[in-house]
Write a protein that holds these residues in place. Structure first.
Motif, PDB file in Angstrom:
ATOM      1  N   GLN A 166     -38.750   5.488  -3.893  1.00 24.75           N
ATOM      2  CA  GLN A 166     -37.312   5.382  -4.120  1.00 24.75           C
ATOM      3  C   GLN A 166     -37.006   4.557  -5.365  1.00 24.75           C
ATOM      4  O   GLN A 166     -36.120   4.912  -6.156  1.00 24.75           O
ATOM      5  N   ALA A 167     -37.764   3.478  -5.565  1.00 33.20           N
ATOM      6  CA  ALA A 167     -37.565   2.640  -6.749  1.00 33.20           C
ATOM      7  C   ALA A 167     -37.881   3.423  -8.025  1.00 33.20           C
ATOM      8  O   ALA A 167     -37.156   3.313  -9.024  1.00 33.20           O
ATOM      9  N   VAL A 168     -38.944   4.220  -7.991  1.00 28.20           N
ATOM     10  CA  VAL A 168     -39.289   5.039  -9.155  1.00 28.20           C
ATOM     11  C   VAL A 168     -38.187   6.061  -9.422  1.00 28.20           C
ATOM     12  O   VAL A 168     -37.765   6.265 -10.577  1.00 28.20           O
ATOM     13  N   TRP A 197     -36.808   2.375 -27.855  1.00 27.82           N
ATOM     14  CA  TRP A 197     -36.355   1.025 -27.482  1.00 27.82           C
ATOM     15  C   TRP A 197     -35.522   1.055 -26.204  1.00 27.82           C
ATOM     16  O   TRP A 197     -35.751   0.282 -25.274  1.00 27.82           O
ATOM     17  N   GLN A 198     -34.552   1.953 -26.138  1.00 26.22           N
ATOM     18  CA  GLN A 198     -33.690   2.042 -24.962  1.00 26.22           C
ATOM     19  C   GLN A 198     -34.478   2.501 -23.737  1.00 26.22           C
ATOM     20  O   GLN A 198     -34.196   2.088 -22.612  1.00 26.22           O
ATOM     21  N   LEU A 199     -35.461   3.356 -23.964  1.00 26.92           N
ATOM     22  CA  LEU A 199     -36.305   3.819 -22.861  1.00 26.92           C
ATOM     23  C   LEU A 199     -37.078   2.654 -22.245  1.00 26.92           C
ATOM     24  O   LEU A 199     -37.115   2.491 -21.017  1.00 26.92           O
ATOM     25  N   ILE A 200     -37.670   1.831 -23.091  1.00 26.45           N
ATOM     26  CA  ILE A 200     -38.425   0.676 -22.592  1.00 26.45           C
ATOM     27  C   ILE A 200     -37.496  -0.311 -21.897  1.00 26.45           C
ATOM     28  O   ILE A 200     -37.823  -0.842 -20.827  1.00 26.45           O
ATOM     29  N   GLN A 201     -36.327  -0.552 -22.479  1.00 24.59           N
ATOM     30  CA  GLN A 201     -35.376  -1.474 -21.876  1.00 24.59           C
ATOM     31  C   GLN A 201     -34.895  -0.990 -20.514  1.00 24.59           C
ATOM     32  O   GLN A 201     -34.768  -1.771 -19.571  1.00 24.59           O
ATOM     33  N   SER A 202     -34.634   0.304 -20.391  1.00 23.65           N
ATOM     34  CA  SER A 202     -34.127   0.830 -19.125  1.00 23.65           C
ATOM     35  C   SER A 202     -35.190   0.799 -18.034  1.00 23.65           C
ATOM     36  O   SER A 202     -34.872   0.605 -16.854  1.00 23.65           O
ATOM     37  N   LEU A 203     -36.446   0.998 -18.408  1.00 20.64           N
ATOM     38  CA  LEU A 203     -37.515   0.939 -17.413  1.00 20.64           C
ATOM     39  C   LEU A 203     -37.759  -0.481 -16.921  1.00 20.64           C
ATOM     40  O   LEU A 203     -38.373  -0.681 -15.862  1.00 20.64           O
ATOM     41  N   GLN A 204     -37.290  -1.481 -17.674  1.00 25.36           N
ATOM     42  CA  GLN A 204     -37.502  -2.876 -17.299  1.00 25.36           C
ATOM     43  C   GLN A 204     -36.237  -3.554 -16.784  1.00 25.36           C
ATOM     44  O   GLN A 204     -36.203  -4.775 -16.666  1.00 25.36           O
ATOM     45  N   VAL A 205     -35.195  -2.788 -16.482  1.00 23.43           N
ATOM     46  CA  VAL A 205     -33.941  -3.393 -16.041  1.00 23.43           C
ATOM     47  C   VAL A 205     -34.162  -4.180 -14.749  1.00 23.43           C
ATOM     48  O   VAL A 205     -34.842  -3.734 -13.832  1.00 23.43           O
ATOM     49  N   THR A 241     -25.901  -8.283  -9.203  1.00 23.03           N
ATOM     50  CA  THR A 241     -24.802  -7.514  -8.616  1.00 23.03           C
ATOM     51  C   THR A 241     -25.103  -6.968  -7.227  1.00 23.03           C
ATOM     52  O   THR A 241     -24.289  -7.127  -6.302  1.00 23.03           O
ATOM     53  N   THR A 242     -26.224  -6.311  -7.034  1.00 24.14           N
ATOM     54  CA  THR A 242     -26.441  -5.559  -5.791  1.00 24.14           C
ATOM     55  C   THR A 242     -27.642  -6.002  -4.982  1.00 24.14           C
ATOM     56  O   THR A 242     -27.768  -5.598  -3.822  1.00 24.14           O
ATOM     57  N   LYS A 243     -28.533  -6.779  -5.577  1.00 29.35           N
ATOM     58  CA  LYS A 243     -29.782  -7.173  -4.897  1.00 29.35           C
ATOM     59  C   LYS A 243     -30.555  -5.947  -4.405  1.00 29.35           C
ATOM     60  O   LYS A 243     -31.185  -5.966  -3.349  1.00 29.35           O
ATOM     61  N   GLY A 244     -30.503  -4.858  -5.170  1.00 29.36           N
ATOM     62  CA  GLY A 244     -31.239  -3.651  -4.802  1.00 29.36           C
ATOM     63  C   GLY A 244     -30.524  -2.745  -3.829  1.00 29.36           C
ATOM     64  O   GLY A 244     -30.979  -1.627  -3.573  1.00 29.36           O
ATOM     65  N   VAL A 294     -34.714  -0.825  -8.455  1.00 31.51           N
ATOM     66  CA  VAL A 294     -35.491  -0.273  -9.560  1.00 31.51           C
ATOM     67  C   VAL A 294     -36.894  -0.877  -9.517  1.00 31.51           C
ATOM     68  O   VAL A 294     -37.184  -1.768  -8.709  1.00 31.51           O
ATOM     69  N   ILE A 295     -37.768  -0.425 -10.394  1.00 29.09           N
ATOM     70  CA  ILE A 295     -39.178  -0.807 -10.292  1.00 29.09           C
ATOM     71  C   ILE A 295     -39.382  -2.305 -10.444  1.00 29.09           C
ATOM     72  O   ILE A 295     -40.110  -2.929  -9.668  1.00 29.09           O
TER      73      ILE A 295
END
Length: 306
Positions: free
Chosen positions: A82-84, A234-242, A249-252, A260-261
């Protein structure tokens, strides 16, 4: 009659060698603090977490070696799946939208009009805010009971929304918040690239009868293609590390819809105290990021060869 020996001389080669040794020692004396910090905060944690990924470790009791069991468990863990999935959806939405919006803003602001500097600054300011500040701000705005957003919806006759508390909306809201802050970075980079586009090419296209859209397609976009490639990676790497925005905000949640991962890794290591399992998930992410970097490098090299 006594003969006094002459002055003792040092061979030029020996003197040069001694001077190089002194210079090398001085250089290492200046560099050693930085080298120690890099090794201590960079290399050591990387090696330690790799070793940890093959162990069962709760950070309290002695660890035990389990081989690839952690990696095998990840492949069968629905929460990791689910995280992936959440991370891939977040990336698929955020990366192209941030690139397109950044380019659109750059094109709109790449002109000489009054107060253009102020407009550019206003668009870039959200990027300067930390993810924590953004999370706190939008948590108040999007509060389902007392937030400004639902108050405005009520005034125009629309029903209240759950926003960050609604599993069907939460991840989309996080994407929107990140776009609000991250698009400014793309805009600034595109602005710099647009200002390097030779005006002679644009003028020649106009003289040939090309309209704004043909100029954009055949002149502007090819000129900013290298920058677009950089921003995409750059944006791809940043989004994968969010992580920060999700944590604040949500604590998952709700119901794991925004896990997220990187949040999953933190959760396994510091909430569930399964540090070895979390380290294995971290190395899965690291391999993906490494593959992206190497792929982009090979792609760039092939383009240079062509």
């Amino acid at each position: 009659m006594s003969v006094h020996p002459g002055p003792i001389t040092v061979a030029p080669a020996a003197a040069a060698k001694s001077r190089r040794r002194r210079e090398t020692a001085s250089a290492w004396a200046y560099l050693s603090p930085s080298v120690i910090v890099i090794i201590g905060l960079g290399l050591v944690p990387v090696v330690w977490s790799l070793i940890l990924s093959f162990q069962a470790d709760d950070l309290v009791t002695p660890s035990r070696f389990v081989g690839v069991d952690n990696y095998a468990a990840l492949a069968q863990d629905p929460h990791f799946g689910q995280a992936v999935g959440n991370t891939l959806l977040y990336t698929a939405l955020y990366v192209p939208l941030s690139i397109v919006l950044g380019l659109a803003l750059a094109l709109a602001l790449n002109r000489k009009v009054r107060f253009i500097g102020a407009y550019r600054t206003l668009m870039f300011v959200p990027f300067v805010l930390s993810a924590t500040a953004q999370g706190v701000l939008f948590s108040f705005i999007l509060d389902p009971e007392f937030g400004v957003a639902n108050s405005l919806l009520h005034r125009i006759g629309l029903s209240q929304q759950g926003f960050l508390t609604d599993p069907s909306q939460a991840l989309l809201i996080l994407v929107a918040i990140t776009l609000w802050s991250g698009t400014g970075f793309c805009m600034v980079v595109f602005l710099a690239a647009l200002q390097d586009v030779p005006p002679s090419l644009v003028e020649a296209a106009r003289l040939d009868g090309a309209g704004p859209f043909r100029i954009l397609r055949h002149v502007t976009l090819p000129a900013v293609l290298p920058v677009t490639t950089f921003l995409t990676l750059w944006q791809l790497i940043q989004s994968l590390q969010v992580f920060d925005l999700t944590y604040v905000t949500t604590k998952g949640g709700p119901l794991g819809s925004t896990t997220v991962i990187v949040y999953f890794i933190w959760q396994q290591a510091f909430q569930n105290f399964t540090a070895g399992y979390g380290a294995a998930a971290a190395y899965v992410l690291a391999v993906v990021l490494l593959a992206l970097g190497l792929g982009a490098r090979l792609l760039r090299r092939n383009k240079e060869v062509r």
